[in-house]
Each structure stands twice: as structure tokens, then as C-alpha cells.
Design a protein around this motif. Structure first.
Motif, mmCIF file in Angstrom:
data_model
loop_
_atom_site.group_PDB
_atom_site.id
_atom_site.type_symbol
_atom_site.label_atom_id
_atom_site.label_comp_id
_atom_site.label_asym_id
_atom_site.label_seq_id
_atom_site.Cartn_x
_atom_site.Cartn_y
_atom_site.Cartn_z
ATOM 1 N N VAL A 43 0.850 -1.184 0.000
ATOM 2 C CA VAL A 43 0.000 0.000 0.000
ATOM 3 C C VAL A 43 0.887 1.237 0.000
ATOM 4 N N ARG A 44 0.628 2.141 -0.927
ATOM 5 C CA ARG A 44 1.371 3.402 -0.986
ATOM 6 C C ARG A 44 0.366 4.549 -1.084
ATOM 7 N N PHE A 45 0.577 5.545 -0.231
ATOM 8 C CA PHE A 45 -0.207 6.767 -0.364
ATOM 9 C C PHE A 45 0.761 7.924 -0.595
ATOM 10 N N CYS A 46 0.554 8.652 -1.689
ATOM 11 C CA CYS A 46 1.465 9.695 -2.117
ATOM 12 C C CYS A 46 0.712 11.020 -2.170
ATOM 13 N N PRO A 47 0.903 11.907 -1.210
ATOM 14 C CA PRO A 47 0.222 13.209 -1.256
ATOM 15 C C PRO A 47 0.508 13.984 -2.539
ATOM 16 N N SER A 48 1.709 13.808 -3.109
ATOM 17 C CA SER A 48 2.070 14.529 -4.326
ATOM 18 C C SER A 48 1.342 14.012 -5.550
ATOM 19 N N GLY A 49 0.762 12.820 -5.448
ATOM 20 C CA GLY A 49 0.102 12.209 -6.594
ATOM 21 C C GLY A 49 1.006 11.334 -7.430
ATOM 22 N N GLU A 50 2.307 11.273 -7.121
ATOM 23 C CA GLU A 50 3.245 10.461 -7.879
ATOM 24 C C GLU A 50 4.124 9.658 -6.928
ATOM 25 N N PRO A 51 4.183 8.327 -7.082
ATOM 26 C CA PRO A 51 5.043 7.518 -6.201
ATOM 27 C C PRO A 51 6.519 7.861 -6.399
ATOM 28 N N ARG A 52 7.259 7.751 -5.322
ATOM 29 C CA ARG A 52 8.702 7.975 -5.366
ATOM 30 C C ARG A 52 9.356 6.891 -6.226
ATOM 31 N N PRO A 53 10.314 7.228 -7.094
ATOM 32 C CA PRO A 53 10.976 6.196 -7.903
ATOM 33 C C PRO A 53 11.779 5.245 -7.026
ATOM 34 N N ARG A 54 11.929 4.023 -7.508
ATOM 35 C CA ARG A 54 12.683 3.018 -6.762
ATOM 36 C C ARG A 54 14.156 3.419 -6.702
ATOM 37 N N ARG A 55 14.722 3.311 -5.506
ATOM 38 C CA ARG A 55 16.131 3.608 -5.305
ATOM 39 C C ARG A 55 16.996 2.398 -5.643
ATOM 40 N N GLY A 56 18.234 2.664 -6.038
ATOM 41 C CA GLY A 56 19.148 1.565 -6.323
ATOM 42 C C GLY A 56 19.537 0.782 -5.098
ATOM 43 N N TRP A 57 19.318 1.331 -3.917
ATOM 44 C CA TRP A 57 19.666 0.651 -2.660
ATOM 45 C C TRP A 57 18.417 0.201 -1.909
ATOM 46 N N ASP A 58 17.292 0.132 -2.592
ATOM 47 C CA ASP A 58 16.033 -0.248 -1.940
ATOM 48 C C ASP A 58 16.212 -1.563 -1.188
ATOM 49 N N PRO A 59 15.765 -1.645 0.068
ATOM 50 C CA PRO A 59 15.974 -2.878 0.848
ATOM 51 C C PRO A 59 15.060 -4.024 0.449
ATOM 52 N N THR A 60 14.108 -3.800 -0.436
ATOM 53 C CA THR A 60 13.175 -4.855 -0.821
ATOM 54 C C THR A 60 13.571 -5.454 -2.167
ATOM 55 N N LEU A 61 13.078 -6.668 -2.400
ATOM 56 C CA LEU A 61 13.276 -7.343 -3.673
ATOM 57 C C LEU A 61 12.085 -7.070 -4.585
ATOM 58 N N GLU A 62 12.308 -7.116 -5.872
ATOM 59 C CA GLU A 62 11.219 -6.997 -6.841
ATOM 60 C C GLU A 62 10.733 -8.399 -7.168
ATOM 61 N N LEU A 63 9.542 -8.731 -6.702
ATOM 62 C CA LEU A 63 8.983 -10.066 -6.895
ATOM 63 C C LEU A 63 8.111 -10.094 -8.139
ATOM 64 N N PRO A 64 7.939 -11.269 -8.744
ATOM 65 C CA PRO A 64 7.035 -11.365 -9.899
ATOM 66 C C PRO A 64 5.632 -10.906 -9.518
ATOM 67 N N ALA A 65 5.003 -10.160 -10.416
ATOM 68 C CA ALA A 65 3.687 -9.597 -10.122
ATOM 69 C C ALA A 65 2.631 -10.686 -10.006
ATOM 70 N N THR A 66 1.640 -10.431 -9.145
ATOM 71 C CA THR A 66 0.480 -11.303 -8.973
ATOM 72 C C THR A 66 -0.761 -10.542 -9.430
ATOM 73 N N GLU A 67 -1.672 -11.236 -10.064
ATOM 74 C CA GLU A 67 -2.879 -10.567 -10.540
ATOM 75 C C GLU A 67 -3.730 -10.097 -9.369
ATOM 76 N N LEU A 68 -4.202 -8.868 -9.472
ATOM 77 C CA LEU A 68 -5.045 -8.266 -8.444
ATOM 78 C C LEU A 68 -6.476 -8.170 -8.960
ATOM 79 N N GLY A 69 -7.389 -8.786 -8.221
ATOM 80 C CA GLY A 69 -8.798 -8.660 -8.560
ATOM 81 C C GLY A 69 -9.394 -7.409 -7.943
ATOM 82 N N VAL A 70 -10.216 -6.689 -8.689
ATOM 83 C CA VAL A 70 -10.835 -5.455 -8.201
ATOM 84 C C VAL A 70 -12.297 -5.424 -8.634
ATOM 85 N N SER A 71 -13.163 -5.103 -7.701
ATOM 86 C CA SER A 71 -14.561 -4.804 -8.016
ATOM 87 C C SER A 71 -14.948 -3.577 -7.213
ATOM 88 N N GLY A 72 -15.933 -2.835 -7.685
ATOM 89 C CA GLY A 72 -16.252 -1.612 -6.983
ATOM 90 C C GLY A 72 -17.676 -1.171 -7.152
#
Length: 817
Positions: A43-72
Motif C-alpha cells: 500500500v502506498r499513499f502519495c500526497p504529491s500524486g506520484e510515487p517515489r521512484p525506486r532507489r538503487g539501494w532499496d531494501p526490498t526485492l522486486e517479486l514477480p507480479a500477482t494478478e489483483l482482482g478489483v470490483s467496486g
């Protein structure tokens, strides 16, 4: 009271579904929810309206994407992956989560809020800054979630207090505390772990605040029903883990931040250290005394006095004139050498010190906001500090380790890497901390401030060392030890808990502290056995050695000026008890090394609290002076003077006494005898322990392997012994030996089945002894590819003994009443 200055996102105006993401735009700001895995949402909330770009030293791994179901509909957006669902309120932007059975958790009490903050609103007490630097550092994000009344909170890493974190407030900002020791009132310590595990009946879940900035967790301290998160940095970013068990949360966390590195086998042996063994003659004498006294030893650590004027990557020409020969002599005794490395590089530009000269020329050091290199004072005097956020700097720093590795050094010990800095020479009148300015620039293009990267400094230093080691010795596993770190440091290094004290309180503190570290993904951890500050004494040292036998990282270390703290320093009785404790460690190595493989593959802690293995036994969750060592052993340490017995709560299982092999009568608790040298240790029913012979060090081959089987009355048990060559990388390509064991329940005859060895690694020949601990009941033994062997024990029989051959190994089977 609500903060009237907070801005809030307001209603959702538009939303867009992407294959693995939802982007919801509010009146102010953007909510982005990513499906990281079938059981993890980001979950990311960005007051500026744009997420911060990923840093080269980011402590997290980039995992393969999983499909997200959405209904509204007009009221809410519903999001779902296989094992986790979420509801985003379209009117105000609040979120609530649930597992598919409808069990809800992590519900927002209010939408995320943000406002400008000042330095005085933080606990950054050591900084010399008078204000926060302009930009994201001045934007604070707030989020409150409902706390269930029956929920307990664990994790948050290296803390000196209680295992259960409820009713306390925590900040995340790495610092070299100056208590000295691990005082219960301390908050920040050497490492920062903004992650917690919440446990309640039938559900465990977790939250990782993905922010290296200064952050806080108010776990019901201000409002007993509210968990409040705060972070600088202008963006709220967290991972939500579905559990539903503590083990599942740890697995999910380490999928995101990385699995623990697999250490070489020798790193699990006994380590001896002191500030300092200050000459090669002293080092040789220590190693020789261990051998003469027949005490196992695998590593000696060299503290700062091996260096020339404390210049990193140098050797003192008088005290260590021939480092290659010194290390070779240790190797001849089966002892590894570990050398300390601090980040402070002496600002020496007149004597040909290439580390400083090249580092300045190639702009590898952190710079003040105005552009000049930052300098502060540490052991060598005025010093410069590498910018580990730069890719080139990490490679340059890693390459400097050739000065140590070429001499044969086996491990690197990263210290003072919070970083710890003062404003004048150590010990000078008026000396005080002088941290790096919060506005100092970091990164390949100077894209980040110290305010953002401070908590990552120790991790990135450890990463640089490990990567340099791997380049220079591509056929061996790096082994790095670090004092400071952030989530994800387990990918690069083991950790110790810094400068504790020689006192009973710090022995006790080590139990919840190390258990908490395991829940946060750092599984190869220990504390200085005997204590760093002050003088240890006989009874305390003996008791600390008892429990240190079961620390994932076992090192005895103390400060200069303290009394000697080697195993023989407290007289013959304590020496004998210490020898026995260390020998037990070596007998346990096949079991501990298998646990290290399990940690490497799925993040499973070696040392963990009872709640990890018994999540349904809520009355045990707050117990912190009994710990599990893997799934099969439980220890109940003594941490008070004069105590010779103690109450032990028995989790719901069958239990055996490890020392006698006797089954314990079914009960909820017992009084365990605990004379000096006899830490209460219990084996869980269904366990199949794999134990080795005592060795002087792991450089000697394992010549005996003992399988101790403890059948459960009703449940079957199993275990897979994992072995490899202990130091190389062939395990990544199938170079493992795995042997699976199963023990049937007593009601089913306690049949023990030993499968044929699998995998591409063949251990050296050794004698195998199999012991089955039984009452007066029948037992069978089966070996795949061999004749069926069976026996029945009775009170008048001697232990049965059968010898057979298996791939060159001589095996002996006993039945033990």
C-alpha cells in the motif's frame, strides 16, 4: 485528539485497475495498492500524486507480479488476491483487510494524514542540525489502525525490553547508544526494524513500513486501542502480510526483504574475541591455549589494534609484521581469522595512505550539503566516510578488502557503522556525538539526503563487504558480521547486538532480543557472551555460556581493560563447565546447520519465541525466558544468581529431557533442576535430532553422526538432515546431501524409517548411531535399500546393537529404554 493540521486525501475521484495494481486518485493524492504475492499487498499513499521512484539501494526485492482482482461500487473498492482481501472506502480513503474466511484485521481508524513537521517533533536527539532539511524530510505521514483487544504485537527488531510490544512507543533510527549496555529504557539501538507481527486467536498478520526515514510506531501507548505509524519522507509505503501464522508472516517478510544468507559451517562454531588481541604473539597464544586445554574453537576475531594507527585495510608493522603467516598459523590449528573493519577512513593525505587519497579523488566519500567532504572523529582521528549509496563506492570499498583477504582472512566484522562519530578525538574533554548532517547528499547523482539513507548505512556497508568478498573469492561463501543494519541486512551479514554489559540483566535481555530479531528476518544473531562492558564473574559467565551454546552466533567478547574472559579465566570448575557447553555446541552442529539451510530457503528463525511454534497457545505468547531452537528443542535458561531450579511452562506437546532422554509426564508446567552447567533443555515428541561428534573445529571431518529419535504417543515425526561441503557454493547447484527420517507414533509401533541419501554431495564416511528413546513398547527400523530390521525391547534386555554398511559408512543402531 485528532490533529487539526493534518491534510487528508478526501474521496476517490477516479480509479484504474492494472493487472497487478489499483491506482485510486483522491481529491488530494494517490493510493496505489500492488499485489506483491497471493498473500502480500503493498500500500502506498502519495500526497504529491506520484510515487517515489525506486532507489538503487532499496531494501526490498522486486517479486514477480500477482494478478489483483478489483470490483467496486459507489461506496468502496474491493481488492483480492488468493489469500488476502482489502476494502478501500471511496468516501475517505480508509482501508481494511481480511483473510478469505472473513477474519478482519489492520483496519484504518482514519485515512492517512500528512503535514509539515519540525525537528523538535522527532527524537533525533544526537543530530547537530537545527532543522530538518527542505523537501520530503519535512513532510510527515500519519496512519492509525485499530488494535484488537486480544491482539499482541511482536517484532520491531533489536530492542532491550519485553517481547510483547503493546503499550509502548518505538522510534526507528540507528544509533550507537551510550548507556552503556542494553538498558530497558533505551529505544533506538544499532539496528532499525520497522516491522511487527500481530498475533491473536486463529490469526497472525504483519506490517512492514517500507521507509528508511525516521519513523515511529505507537503500539497503544497513547491510545490503548490504536496503532499509529509515523514516517518522514513525504510518502506512506507499507507491506501487509496475511499470515495466518507467525511462521507464514516471517516467510512473507523474508520473501520481500530477502532470505538469510547461508553461512559457512565454521561460522556456527565457537568464536573467541577481545578488544584487543593486540599482537600476533597474543593471537597465537590464545589459539594454542584452546588446543592445549582441549576446548573447541573455530574463529578468533581481531579488533581495531591489528591496524596501523587504526587505518582501515592496513596491518600494524610492529605488532602484526607478517599477517599472512599469522593467519596461516591459525589455519594450521583449524582456526579462522575474522578482522574488524570500521567505515571511518583516516583523513591522511601525507603518508601515501591510498584508501583516503583514492577515495577523495574518486569522490567516494559523503559530502556536506555545500559539497565538501564530511569529516568526523573516530578511532583513527579525523576521518572520512564512504557513500555506500553509490554503486561505484560499494564496489571500490569491497575491493579494498583484498588487503585482508589476500592475507587469508576468513570473515569481515563491520563495526561503528550506524555510523558512530564524535566531534573531536575520543576521550578529549567535551567530546560528544557529531552525526552526519541530515542534508548531506548521497547516491550516484547525489539524489538522496542523509535523512533518507541514515538507517541503511550499516546494511550497505555489509553489502559492499560481502560483494567484495564474493568477487575476490568466487568459490567461497562470504561471511560478514555487522553491528548496524536495516531490514534486509540478513541477505549480507550476521548480526550481533552491540555493546552489552557483564550483568545478569543483559543476559536476560538477550533472550527476547534475539527472538525478536528472528521474527524480523535476521536469524544469524548473537550477543557478546559474558558481556562487553565491565568485568564478568564466574557464575554469570557459566550461565551465559550455557545459553550462548544455543545462540545462532556464538561469540565471547569483551572490552579492553576488563578482566580476562577466556573460558579458562575463572578457574578449573568454570573451565570444565565451559568446555562442556562448547562441546555440546559442536555436537549440535548437524542440527544447527540444517536449520541454517531452512532459514536460507524459507526465512525460518533458528532461535524463536514459543509463539512461533505454538500460535494457538495464547497463554504462552508472552513467555520470553523459554525459547525454541528450531522446531525440536526448547531451552529454559537461568538468568539470576544463585538459582538452581526454575519453573518451566510446557507447551502442548510431548516432551523429553534432553540430558536424560526420559519422557516427561504430561503436565502444563514443571520445576526443572538446573545446577550450574546444566541448562534445562527439552526435546519435543516426534523429534529426530541429528547430532555430531565433538571436534576441535569444523575443519576436522564429522566422523560420527547420531540420530536421536523421540517418538510421540499419538503423532508421527519427521526430519531431513541437510549437509554440504560447509564452505563452497555448490549447494546452489544440487551439491547437497539430504537424508529423510520418519518416526511413527508410539501407538503405531514407533517405526523409524531412514530414507536413502539424496543429492549430489557425498559426506565423508562416518559411523552412524541411531537411538530410539522408548518406554516398554515395540519398535521397528527400516532403511530404504536394506533389509528390514526389527526388535522388541523389554526390561530384561540389553540395548540391541546391529551394525551394517551404507555407502561406506558403518552404522550402529541402539534402542534406549
Amino acid at each position: 485528539m485528532p490533529d487539526p493540521l493534518l491534510a487528508h486525501p478526501g474521496p476517490v475521484q477516479t480509479w484504474e485497475r492494472q493487472p497487478s495494481s489499483l491506482l485510486a486518485r483522491h481529491e488530494q493524492g494517490l493510493t496505489q495498492i500492488d499485489a506483491v504475492a497471493p498473500d502480500i499487498l503493498r500500500v502506498r499513499f502519495c500526497p504529491s500524486g506520484e510515487p517515489r521512484p525506486r532507489r538503487g539501494w532499496d531494501p526490498t526485492l522486486e517479486l514477480p507480479a500477482t494478478e489483483l482482482g478489483v470490483s467496486g461500487d459507489d461506496d468502496a473498492l474491493h481488492l483480492f488476491v488468493d489469500r488476502l482481501v482489502a476494502r478501500l472506502d471511496c468516501a475517505n480513503g480508509t482501508l481494511a483487510f481480511a483473510i478469505p474466511d472473513g477474519n478482519e484485521f489492520a483496519e484504518d481508524l482514519a485515512p492517512p494524514g500528512w503535514r509539515a513537521v519540525t525537528l523538535g517533533e522527532t527524537a533525533l536527539g544526537q543530530t547537530p542540525d537545527t532543522e530538518l532539511p527542505p523537501g520530503p524530510a519535512r513532510i510527515g505521514l500519519f496512519l492509525s489502525k485499530r488494535m484488537s483487544p486480544d491482539e499482541r504485537y511482536f517484532g520491531l527488531g533489536q530492542r532491550p525490553g519485553r517481547l510483547d510490544r503493546r503499550h509502548r512507543r518505538f522510534t526507528n533510527w540507528t544509533v550507537d547508544i551510550s548507556s552503556p549496555g542494553h538498558c530497558r529504557g533505551d529505544d533506538n539501538m544499532y539496528q532499525a526494524h520497522p516491522v511487527f507481527l500481530a498475533v491473536r486467536p486463529r490469526l497472525a498478520w504483519g506490517l512492514f513500513l517500507n521507509s528508511p526515514w525516521y519513523s515511529t510506531f505507537d503500539v497503544g501507548a497513547s491510545d490503548p486501542n490504536a496503532l499509529t505509524l509515523f514516517t518522514l519522507g513525504g510518502e506512506l509505503d507499507y507491506y501487509l502480510f496475511a499470515g495466518p501464522t507467525p511462521a507464514a508472516v516471517v516467510d512473507q517478510l523474508t520473501r520481500v526483504t530477502g532470505r538469510p544468507a547461508l553461512p559457512p559451517l565454521w561460522a556456527l562454531g565457537y568464536h573467541q574475541s577481545r578488544w584487543s588481541y593486540a599482537s600476533d604473539a597474543e593471537v597465537h597464544a590464545i589459539a594454542q591455549t584452546f588446543r592445549e586445554r582441549d576446548i573447541p574453537l573455530d574463529a578468533i576475531h581481531l579488533d581495531i589494534d591489528y591496524m596501523d594507527g587504526y587505518r582501515v585495510f592496513t596491518w600494524d608493522p610492529q605488532r602484526f609484521p607478517a599477517p599472512t603467516e599469522t593467519v596461516a598459523a591459525l589455519h594450521a590449528r583449524g582456526v579462522r581469522a575474522v578482522t574488524i573493519v570500521d567505515p571511518g577512513v583516516k583523513k591522511d593525505l601525507t603518508s601515501g595512505y591510498r584508501v583516503a587519497e583514492d577515495g577523495l579523488r574518486e569522490m567516494h566519500f559523503i559530502r556536506e550539503p555545500q559539497g565538501e567532504p564530511f569529516s568526523g572523529w573516530v578511532w583513527p582521528g579525523e576521518s572520512l566516510f564512504p557513500d555506500f549509496c553509490r554503486t561505484d563506492t560499494r564496489r571500490w570499498w569491497g575491493d579494498q578488502h583484498a588487503a585482508l583477504l589476500d592475507a587469508g582472512v576468513d570473515g569481515i566484522w563491520c563495526d561503528m557503522n550506524e555510523p558512530a562519530i564524535v566531534d573531536r578525538a575520543f576521550g578529549a574533554p567535551g567530546e560528544q556525538a557529531r552525526p552526519i548532517p541530515l542534508a548531506a547528499r548521497h547516491g550516484d547523482a547525489g539524489e538522496a539526503q542523509q535523512a533518507e539513507t541514515h538507517n541503511l548505512y550499516g546494511t550497505l556497508m555489509a553489502r559492499a563487504a560481502a560483494e567484495g568478498f564474493a568477487r575476490q573469492r568466487p568459490d567461497r561463501r562470504p561471511w560478514v558480521l555487522t553491528r548496524s543494519g536495516f531490514l534486509g541486512v540478513q541477505r549480507w551479514a550476521a548480526s550481533w547486538m552491540g555493546d552489552n554489559r557483564s550483568c545478569w540483566e543483559d543476559l536476560e535481555t538477550s533472550l527476547p532480543q534475539l527472538a525478536s530479531m528472528g521474527l524480523c528476518g535476521s536469524v544469524h544473531v548473537g550477543v557478546d557472551i559474558g558481556g562487553f562492558y565491565g568485568d564478568c564473574f564466574a557464575e554469570l559467565f557459566a550461565r551465559w555460556m550455557e545459553v550462548g551454546t544455543f545462540y545462532p552466533f556464538m561469540r565471547n567478547h569483551t572490552q579492553c581493560g576488563s578482566r580476562p574472559q577466556e573460558p579458562w579465566a575463572f578457574g578449573p570448575q568454570i573451565e570444565a563447565l565451559t568446555r562442556a557447553a562448547i562441546r555440546l555446541r559442536y555436537r549440535l552442529l548437524p542440527y544447527l546447520y540444517t536449520l541454517a539451510h531452512l532459514a536460507h530457503h524459507r526465512g525460518e528463525p533458528l532461535l524463536r519465541p514459543l509463539l512461533y511454534d505454538f500460535p494457538d497457545a495464547a497463554d504462552l505468547h508472552q513467555i520470553e525466558d523459554q525459547l525454541m531452537v528450531g522446531p525440536q528443542l526448547m531451552i529454559a535458561p537461568i538468568y539470576r544468581p544463585g538459582v538452581r531450579r526454575r519453573l518451566v511452562e510446557l507447551p502442548p506437546a510431548t516432551w523429553y529431557d534432553f540430558r536424560t532422554g526420559m519422557r516427561i509426564a504430561e503436565q502444563d508446567a514443571m520445576i526443572a533442576a538446573a545446577p550450574l552447567g546444566a541448562l534445562p533443555v527439552f526435546v519435543r515428541g516426534g523429534a529426530i535430532l541429528t547430532l555430531g561428534n565433538v571436534r576441535r573445529s569444523t575443519i576436522e571431518p564429522l566422523t560420527e553422526l547420531t540420530i536421536e529419535a523421540y517418538p510421540d504417543p499419538d503423532a508421527a515425526g519427521e526430519w531431513t538432515l541437510i549437509e554440504d561441503d560447509g564452505e563452497g557454493l555448490d549447494y546452489r547447484n544440487g551439491g547437497l546431501a539430504e537424508r529423510h527420517f520418519e518416526i511413527a507414533s508410539l501407538r503405531s509401533g514407533a517405526t523409524l524409517t531412514i530414507a536413502a541419501r539424496a543429492g549430489g554431495y557425498r559426506p565423508p564416511p562416518r559411523r552412524l548411531t541411531v537411538r530410539v528413546h522408548l518406554p516398554d513398547e515395540p519398535a521397528d527400523l527400516r532403511l530404504d535399500g536394506h533389509a528390514h530390521i526389527a526388535w522388541r525391547w523389554s526390561a530384561t534386555d540389553q540395548a540391541a546393537e546391529i551394525t551394517f554398511d551404507d555407502d561406506g559408512d558403518t552404522h550402529r543402531i541402539e534402542i534406549i529404554p
